[in-house]
Design a protein around this motif. Sequence first.
Motif, short mmCIF file in Angstrom:
data_model
loop_
_atom_site.label_atom_id
_atom_site.label_comp_id
_atom_site.label_asym_id
_atom_site.label_seq_id
_atom_site.Cartn_x
_atom_site.Cartn_y
_atom_site.Cartn_z
N ILE A 117 90.09 17.43 -0.22
CA ILE A 117 90.20 18.71 0.46
C ILE A 117 90.19 19.82 -0.59
N PHE A 118 89.28 20.77 -0.42
CA PHE A 118 89.15 21.80 -1.45
C PHE A 118 89.07 23.19 -0.83
N GLY A 119 89.24 24.17 -1.67
CA GLY A 119 89.14 25.55 -1.22
C GLY A 119 88.74 26.46 -2.36
N LEU A 120 88.16 27.59 -2.01
CA LEU A 120 87.81 28.64 -2.95
C LEU A 120 88.52 29.91 -2.52
N THR A 121 89.22 30.55 -3.44
CA THR A 121 89.97 31.75 -3.07
C THR A 121 90.00 32.76 -4.19
N THR A 122 90.11 34.02 -3.82
CA THR A 122 90.29 35.09 -4.80
C THR A 122 91.73 35.61 -4.75
N GLY A 123 92.57 35.00 -3.91
CA GLY A 123 93.91 35.52 -3.72
C GLY A 123 95.00 34.64 -4.30
N LEU A 124 95.94 35.27 -4.98
CA LEU A 124 97.07 34.54 -5.57
C LEU A 124 97.97 33.95 -4.49
N ALA A 125 98.10 34.66 -3.35
CA ALA A 125 98.96 34.17 -2.28
C ALA A 125 98.44 32.86 -1.71
N PRO A 137 94.34 23.49 -9.33
CA PRO A 137 93.15 24.24 -9.77
C PRO A 137 92.18 23.30 -10.49
N VAL A 138 90.89 23.43 -10.19
CA VAL A 138 89.88 22.56 -10.80
C VAL A 138 88.65 23.40 -11.14
N THR A 139 87.73 22.78 -11.88
CA THR A 139 86.46 23.43 -12.16
C THR A 139 85.52 23.25 -10.96
N TYR A 140 84.51 24.08 -10.87
CA TYR A 140 83.56 23.98 -9.76
C TYR A 140 82.83 22.64 -9.74
N SER A 141 82.70 22.01 -10.90
CA SER A 141 81.98 20.74 -10.98
C SER A 141 82.68 19.63 -10.20
N MET A 175 90.30 25.04 -5.90
CA MET A 175 91.49 24.19 -5.85
C MET A 175 91.17 22.95 -5.04
N LEU A 176 91.79 21.82 -5.41
CA LEU A 176 91.42 20.54 -4.82
C LEU A 176 92.65 19.66 -4.58
N TYR A 191 104.79 23.77 -10.78
CA TYR A 191 103.85 24.16 -11.83
C TYR A 191 103.29 25.56 -11.56
N PHE A 192 102.92 25.81 -10.29
CA PHE A 192 102.40 27.13 -9.96
C PHE A 192 103.45 28.22 -10.18
N LYS A 193 104.69 27.90 -9.83
CA LYS A 193 105.77 28.86 -10.02
C LYS A 193 105.90 29.23 -11.49
N GLU A 194 105.80 28.23 -12.36
CA GLU A 194 105.91 28.47 -13.79
C GLU A 194 104.73 29.27 -14.34
N LYS A 195 103.54 29.02 -13.78
CA LYS A 195 102.32 29.61 -14.32
C LYS A 195 101.79 30.78 -13.51
N SER A 196 102.51 31.24 -12.49
CA SER A 196 101.98 32.26 -11.58
C SER A 196 101.58 33.55 -12.29
#
Length: 230
Positions: A117-125, A137-141, A175-176, A191-196
């Motif tokens: 399951i994947f998604g593309l987003t421009t929003g931090l929320a 978070p992943v690369t487009y490949s 994101m995947l 992890y997201f909380k630490e790196k937000s």
Amino acid sequence: MENINNIIVRIANDGDTGYAQEIVDEMADSAKVRGTGIAKRSPEYIAKKMLEGKAVIALSTDGHWAGFCYIEEWSHGKFVANSGLIVSPNFRKSGVAKRIKETTFALSRKKYPDAKIFGLTTGLAVMKINSDLGYEPVTYSELTDDDEFWAGCKSCVNYDILMSKDRKNCMCTAMLFDPKDHYKPEETKEYFKEKSKIYERLLRLKQHKFLQAFRKKANNKSFFLSLFNL
């Protein structure tokens, strides 16, 4: 079905197709306000997702549309996208977006238990919501190579950026969730909380760099190419 502050979040059905036009209009208006791109969908396409049982809708108890999201299948079911997440302006900051994503994610796992399951987003929320569900978070490949999926980006204002990068990068963050190889939601959430703050700076830098390069494209094509080949 779940009632959250007088908002019902559930799988959409044939009785919800009358909301399709309002949903696509708000998708387009929201993208304009944010100054970001969006792969446009027609009311007929949104209605079809409802009829197929591949959409989640949020409604107030008095019948007003509050939010929406739908499922798309790619690469013969190997990949699934939870797309088009939108919340009506009157219901934002109510927590409904998170509930819609959770319901759509659960529906995706039920219908396609082996799919990534994947998604593309421009929003931090949205990145935060995805992280809470176990996305990384992943690369487009690492996303689907289905040409039909990427063709859906043609209506996005950033499509030229995507193609200039050979579909390897763009304004969106990929994101995947891989059911066969993933961290626990508690781990990705932490992890997201630490790196937000880092993610926030990277999103801003990415947007600035891409748009700055595009402004210079007409005057200095060689600079544009060198910048995107870093």
